[in-house]
Design an enzyme around this catalytic site. Structure first.
Site, PDB file in Angstrom:
ATOM      1  N   GLU A 102       0.836  -1.213   0.000  1.00  0.00           N
ATOM      2  CA  GLU A 102       0.000   0.000   0.000  1.00  0.00           C
ATOM      3  C   GLU A 102       0.862   1.251   0.000  1.00  0.00           C
ATOM      4  O   GLU A 102       0.524   2.250  -0.625  1.00  0.00           O
ATOM      5  CB  GLU A 102      -0.968  -0.014   1.192  1.00  0.00           C
ATOM      6  CG  GLU A 102      -2.140  -0.973   1.021  1.00  0.00           C
ATOM      7  CD  GLU A 102      -1.777  -2.435   1.199  1.00  0.00           C
ATOM      8  OE1 GLU A 102      -0.680  -2.698   1.754  1.00  0.00           O
ATOM      9  OE2 GLU A 102      -2.559  -3.313   0.806  1.00  0.00           O
ATOM     10  N   HIS A 148     -11.711  -6.167   7.456  1.00  0.00           N
ATOM     11  CA  HIS A 148     -12.329  -5.774   6.188  1.00  0.00           C
ATOM     12  C   HIS A 148     -13.481  -4.802   6.369  1.00  0.00           C
ATOM     13  O   HIS A 148     -14.020  -4.298   5.405  1.00  0.00           O
ATOM     14  CB  HIS A 148     -12.868  -7.021   5.461  1.00  0.00           C
ATOM     15  CG  HIS A 148     -11.829  -8.063   5.260  1.00  0.00           C
ATOM     16  ND1 HIS A 148     -11.617  -9.077   6.167  1.00  0.00           N
ATOM     17  CD2 HIS A 148     -10.929  -8.224   4.283  1.00  0.00           C
ATOM     18  CE1 HIS A 148     -10.620  -9.830   5.742  1.00  0.00           C
ATOM     19  NE2 HIS A 148     -10.178  -9.337   4.603  1.00  0.00           N
TER      20      HIS A 148
END
Ligand SMILES: Cc1ncc(C[n+]2csc(CCOP(=O)(O)OP(=O)(O)O)c2C)c(N)n1
Length: 699
Positions: free
Chosen positions: A435, A503
């Protein structure tokens, strides 16, 4: 194999180096360092000082090689000699460290974190204070070179390169490894220029990498050419630098050059170096590259008198510059809130950043229309986002979509399905699982005039990119509008059928503390189209939050509102009018609030904020002044959630209009739980919202 000067592969041309000019730049850099270190710091006219003494010769030599029309540098706080060599005006350099008006940041940032916008020659991306933060943005620039050459036909990008400059301790950071992985995998024109002075503040190089030599440790790294040598030896260093740059320029792929240099001062002006022995310091002084440069040049190339003249002229120049900077004004505190976001003048024209973004590249996207022209059957939010991306990709050749699994698979939520097939692998591509690499790369691409649209696979997984997100948001402010990196980061998040701490986080409030970011949280397909298009054509970095429970929900479906439909940021949507209570919400809570209002039988005004940065204060205040009561519902944790901000504003601005306390209904301060039973127990539900409506309207 680690190359030394005897193993150079490209024809050396050190005869072409203008050594007198090299000396001039090194001497100016020294004179600046001396002035700051020995005078201005003591006088408190400079508060943060990072001497480059010992690093200066190698950096100036590097600057002589950065001749590509689209070369770029990612530097760090000790990169000033390199910038001086690349054309940083002396007066701007000194007024930056002296915090005067103008300079790199108008006194906003520490002076040594420079930047150098330049669209037709080597530019320097805005330097950050965080060690290692320079690497992945420089990677983005390198990838943009290939993209601009192949996709946009920019011939200037041919044979241009990106260089990241750092100390040896920075090779231990996430940013370094993320960059290394990307440039070798993608074979990008990229040079790691590592100056090893043996210390990261006081920590020895042997604690940063085994054996203390990053070059040796990377010898077998696939796809990387590794060179190293002595940065105090002018000829050897020049040959190595030329060779490393020439190889990358010639298309040999990425390289890493490690040069050993002495650090002839403390880490910073405050550092007394008590951790070094007297012998060590003496040995470092003996390696002073300026002494070696003199031995090299005098008397063969320069007479002793000419050498002395260059040194004294450099000092005189710095003294004259100091006099000019002393006359410069202090920065005006009145402007301190300016340039957080893109600004328009009174006549509506844009106060354009010097570099970065579509507009920085001279491209002005169409404004679109806020009138929806609904077409066809209702589509879900996934299709709405995909269709918008598709149209904008088709009409904007500078736009790229990338992230984990977004290519062949079409994203784990299928949002980018088919886009790679249609637009090709250069424009829609899978990234490595990093990321930091995804967002850092986007920063460099945006600085190069592209519109990157990175995807973070799930909200929680933006954490490894926190530094790049933060530095991207503050870029415009800290460079006083010299640079900006507009991009749209798509992030799915929030609960779905179940929750979990990985998530399903919402945690949108974190973005609102990320200075400089716009934030959209659409609750339906039509708003998603309009907000996404606004962001893609906008001039600010934007987080576009795709709520997982809305991706395919019936409540979020709407007909496609048209290829030019935009929703302006900062305009709430009033979904129900009422006069007993104002209910303020956004994202996935909108549907629950609608149902709760229906169940309550009360006259409730429902505002869907749609964007939280900026948020529609005016509409919220006007509604609360009318209904005299307010309930705020959100999924994010309650403590310091965005509801607190809204409540604080209402308490101050509408205190005398209120007939009841402002109430918040939100997730308690726990991560999202997995079992649906547990999730239901903590999320605001139709029942709990309806109860709050009742109790508030009955006060
Ligand atoms: C992410 C981060 N962690 C810690 C610091 C504090 N810090 C500033 S410089 C530095 C050492 C860096 O050493 P090196 O990369 O070798 O460069 P040098 O200063 O020796 O030129 C540290 C720990 C920082 N600025 N950023």
């Amino acid at each position: 194999m680690v190359a030394n000067p005897r193993h150079l592969e490209h024809t050396s041309n050190i005869g072409a180096i203008d050594w007198r000019s090299v000396l001039r730049h090194v001497a100016v850099s020294r004179a600046l360092d001396d002035l700051e270190e020995f005078t201005l710091l003591k006088d408190r006219k400079v508060l943060y000082q990072f001497s480059a003494r010992g690093h200066d010769l190698t950096q100036v030599l590097l600057s002589t090689q950065l001749t590509g029309k689209q070369d770029a540098v990612g530097g760090y706080y000790r990169s000033r000699p390199l910038l001086l060599g690349l054309g940083l005006p002396l007066e701007e350099a000194l007024s930056s460290t002296m915090m005067r008006a103008g300079g790199m940041s108008d006194g906003r940032d520490i002076g040594v974190v420079f930047n150098l916008p330049n669209k037709t020659g080597p530019c320097v991306l805005p330097v950050c204070g965080g060690v290692g933060a320079q690497y992945t943005p420089a990677v983005g620039w390198a990838q943009s070179l290939r993209y601009r050459l192949k996709q946009l036909g920019s011939k200037d990008c041919e044979n241009s390169i990106a260089v990241a400059h750092g100390g040896e301790a920075s090779t231990a950071t996430n940013g370094f490894w993320a960059a290394l992985n990307i440039v070798t995998t993608e074979r990008l024109p990229f040079l790691f220029f590592i100056e090893d002075n043996g210390y990261g503040i006081s920590v020895a190089a042997s604690r940063q990498t085994p054996g203390g030599n990053i070059a040796r440790n990377l010898e077998s790294f696939r796809g990387l050419r590794v060179l190293e040598g002595n940065g105090s030896d002018p000829l050897a260093a020049a040959a190595l630098i030329q060779d490393a740059v020439a190889g990358v320029r010639a298309g040999d792929g990425p390289a890493l050059l490690r040069l050993i240099v002495p650090r002839l001062s403390g880490h910073s002006g405050q550092d007394t170096q008590t951790y070094k022995s007297a012998e060590e310091i003496a040995a470092e002084i003996a390696r002073d590259p300026l002494t070696h440069l003199r031995a090299q040049l005098v008397p063969g190339t320069l007479s002793a008198a000419d050498w002395d003249l260059e040194i004294s002229q450099a000092r005189a120049l710095v003294a004259q510059t100091l006099a000019k900077v002393e006359r410069r004004a202090q920065p005006d505190p009145k402007h301190i809130q300016r340039h957080v976001f893109s600004e328009t003048r009174a006549d509506g024209s844009l106060e354009l950043q010097q570099q970065g973004g579509l507009r920085g590249a001279g491209v002005v996207p169409a404004t679109g229309t806020d009138r929806a022209e609904p077409q066809g059957a209702r589509i879900n939010l996934v299709t709405a986002v995909r269709r918008t991306l598709e149209h904008e990709l088709a009409t904007n050749p500078r736009m790229l979509v990338f992230g984990e699994d977004v290519g062949r698979k079409g994203g784990v939520h299928a949002v980018t399905l088919g886009l790679q097939e249609r637009f090709g692998i250069e424009r829609v591509f899978d990234t490595s699982l990093s990321e930091e690499g995804i967002i850092g790369r986007a920063v460099g691409m945006a600085a190069a005039g592209l519109m990157p649209v990175p995807e973070i696979q799930f909200r929680k997984y933006a954490d490894p990119a926190a530094e790049q997100l933060n530095d991207c948001g503050t870029m415009r402010w800290r460079t006083m509008n010299r640079f900006a990196a507009p991009m749209v980061v798509r992030i799915p998040g929030g609960f779905f059928k179940c929750g979990d701490p990985w998530h399903s986080q919402s945690n949108e409030v974190q973005w609102l503390h990320g200075v400089g970011w716009r934030l959209a949280m659409p609750s339906n397909a039509q708003d998603a189209v309009g907000l996404l298009r606004s962001a893609l054509r906008g001039n600010d970095p934007t987080i576009f939050f795709e709520h997982r429970s809305l991706l395919d929900s019936a409540s979020a479906r709407r007909p496609y509102p048209g290829d030019e439909f935009v929703v302006p940021f900062g305009k709430a949507s009033c979904l129900r009018e009422g006069n007993e209570l104002t209910l303020v919400t956004w994202g996935a809570m909108v549907e629950r609030c609608e149902q709760a209002i229906d169940a309550s039988g009360k006259s409730v005004e429902l505002l869907d904020l749609r964007t939280l940065s900026p948020w529609d204060r005016e509409a919220t205040l006007a509604s609360v002044r009318k209904t005299r009561r307010c309930l705020i519902v959100h999924e994010d944790n309650i403590t310091a959630g965005f509801g607190s901000e809204i409540a604080a504003v209402l308490a101050k601005e509408a205190f005398f209009d209120l007939d009841a306390p402002i109430e918040r209904l939100a997730m308690p301060d726990v991560p999202s739980p997995h079992n649906p039973l547990l999730l239901d127990a903590v999320l605001p539900s139709v029942e709990t919202i309806a109860q709050s409506i009742h109790s508030l309207t009955e006060i």
